[in-house]
Design an enzyme around this catalytic site. Structure first.
Site, PDB file in Angstrom:
ATOM      1  N   ARG A  33       0.635  -1.291   0.211  1.00 30.07           N
ATOM      2  CA  ARG A  33       0.477   0.193   0.362  1.00 30.07           C
ATOM      3  C   ARG A  33       1.277   1.161  -0.048  1.00 30.07           C
ATOM      4  O   ARG A  33       0.266   2.335  -0.066  1.00 30.07           O
ATOM      5  CB  ARG A  33      -0.788  -0.243   1.097  1.00 30.07           C
ATOM      6  CG  ARG A  33      -1.930   1.430   1.136  1.00 30.07           C
ATOM      7  CD  ARG A  33      -3.593   0.875   2.439  1.00 30.07           C
ATOM      8  NE  ARG A  33      -3.803   1.955   2.518  1.00 30.07           N
ATOM      9  CZ  ARG A  33      -4.230   2.998   3.176  1.00 30.07           C
ATOM     10  NH1 ARG A  33      -3.363   2.859   4.009  1.00 30.07           N
ATOM     11  NH2 ARG A  33      -5.644   3.016   2.786  1.00 30.07           N
ATOM     12  N   ILE A  59      -7.132   7.793  -0.833  1.00 29.32           N
ATOM     13  CA  ILE A  59      -7.014   5.945  -1.146  1.00 29.32           C
ATOM     14  C   ILE A  59      -7.743   5.737  -0.442  1.00 29.32           C
ATOM     15  O   ILE A  59      -7.950   5.950   1.170  1.00 29.32           O
ATOM     16  CB  ILE A  59      -5.519   5.392  -0.795  1.00 29.32           C
ATOM     17  CG1 ILE A  59      -4.996   4.833  -1.076  1.00 29.32           C
ATOM     18  CG2 ILE A  59      -5.039   6.382   0.553  1.00 29.32           C
ATOM     19  CD1 ILE A  59      -4.081   3.629  -0.721  1.00 29.32           C
ATOM     20  N   SER A  60      -8.294   4.907   0.406  1.00 27.56           N
ATOM     21  CA  SER A  60      -9.699   4.476   1.430  1.00 27.56           C
ATOM     22  C   SER A  60      -9.496   3.972   2.311  1.00 27.56           C
ATOM     23  O   SER A  60      -8.083   3.167   2.091  1.00 27.56           O
ATOM     24  CB  SER A  60     -10.858   3.135   0.427  1.00 27.56           C
ATOM     25  OG  SER A  60     -11.408   4.163  -0.524  1.00 27.56           O
ATOM     26  N   GLN A  61      -9.419   3.784   3.425  1.00 24.37           N
ATOM     27  CA  GLN A  61      -8.852   3.409   4.538  1.00 24.37           C
ATOM     28  C   GLN A  61      -9.338   1.426   4.315  1.00 24.37           C
ATOM     29  O   GLN A  61     -10.271   0.556   3.589  1.00 24.37           O
ATOM     30  CB  GLN A  61     -10.218   3.718   6.190  1.00 24.37           C
ATOM     31  CG  GLN A  61      -9.810   3.149   6.979  1.00 24.37           C
ATOM     32  CD  GLN A  61     -11.122   2.773   7.779  1.00 24.37           C
ATOM     33  OE1 GLN A  61     -12.281   3.297   7.523  1.00 24.37           O
ATOM     34  NE2 GLN A  61     -11.461   2.555   9.227  1.00 24.37           N
ATOM     35  N   PRO A  62      -7.811   0.498   4.853  1.00 24.69           N
ATOM     36  CA  PRO A  62      -7.898  -0.509   4.142  1.00 24.69           C
ATOM     37  C   PRO A  62      -9.258  -1.393   4.826  1.00 24.69           C
ATOM     38  O   PRO A  62      -9.508  -1.867   3.775  1.00 24.69           O
ATOM     39  CB  PRO A  62      -6.772  -0.513   5.457  1.00 24.69           C
ATOM     40  CG  PRO A  62      -6.335   0.231   5.085  1.00 24.69           C
ATOM     41  CD  PRO A  62      -6.531   1.141   5.664  1.00 24.69           C
TER      42      PRO A  62
END
Ligand code: SAH
Length: 211
Positions: A33, A59-62
């Site tokens: 990431r 970037i989206s949260q994992p």
């Protein structure tokens, strides 16, 4: 800070939050990431948080990436997934390591180009990217998808997108009712659409046109 131990800790956290699809966990453990964010932020890449990627986008949260990927797989392996909102390409990379073919569209040209370069560097070849407005679905109208994943929030579900779902196809999206956002799953049964609501989420908005 990008060590295997840091990555393993993130995976433990995802498991604690209810992510139990082993393939999703394994792929996220092994996907770098930190290569999808600016170098200045790479030390935070394995925190379970959204991060800025420029152009007012994130970037989206994992956890959300894991949750939506798990939802995509819940009723069986799809042969194709269309993602709306490539952004940095991280979700695209996770999907491409699990499903046979991924299509992804992004409205911001610079993000599209950057994602294309990164995904090629990772040698992920089962991905097709387009710089286009996802409100219109995939540019070739003859395409039909088993799954559609929207990674930007909308108030009206774009009709053209729903039309590109196969029979029994499912669309996962953050729906914005004006006050808050909720994750929806829409299943197509011929010309009918069934809707199921899940947890509340926080996404950047789906915007019209390209830039
Ligand atoms: N999938 C990304 C999330 C990116 S944020 C990840 O892995 O982190 C959402 C992205 O959707 C942004 O890059 C934004 O530019 C894009 N977007 C917003 N409206 C869009 C539209 N109409 N068509 C295509 N992309 C759109």
């Amino acid at each position: 800070m990008t060590s295997q131990r840091t990555r393993d800790r993130l995976i433990e956290r995802l498991q604690q939050q209810g992510i139990n699809n082993q393939r999703v966990l394994e792929v996220m453990r092994n996907t770098p990431r930190h290569l999808f964010v600016d170098e200045a932020l790479s030390h935070r890449a394995y925190e379970d948080t959204a991060l800025p990627i420029g152009f007012g986008q994130t970037i989206s949260q994992p956890y959300i990436v894991a949750r939506m990927t798990q939802m995509i797989l819940a009723s069986g392996m799809p042969s194709s997934v269309l993602e709306i909102g490539t952004g940095c390409g991280y979700q695209t990379a996770v999907l491409a390591q699990i499903v046979p073919q991924v299509y992804s569209v992004e409205r911001i040209g610079a993000l599209h180009q950057q994602a294309k370069k990164r995904l090629a560097e990772l040698q992920l070849y089962n991905i097709e990217l387009r710089h286009t407005d996802g409100n219109g679905g995939w540019p070739n109208l003859n395409y039909r998808f088993d799954r559609i994943m929207m990674t930007a929030a909308c108030a009206d579900i774009p009709r053209k997108l729903a039309d590109q779902l196969n029979h029994n196809g499912e669309m996962i999206l953050p729906y914005d009712d004006g006050d808050s956002q909720v994750l929806l799953k829409i299943t197509r049964r011929h010309d009918e659409f069934e809707t199921e609501a899940f947890e509340s989420v926080s996404f950047v908005p789906l915007l019209p046109g390209i830039s």
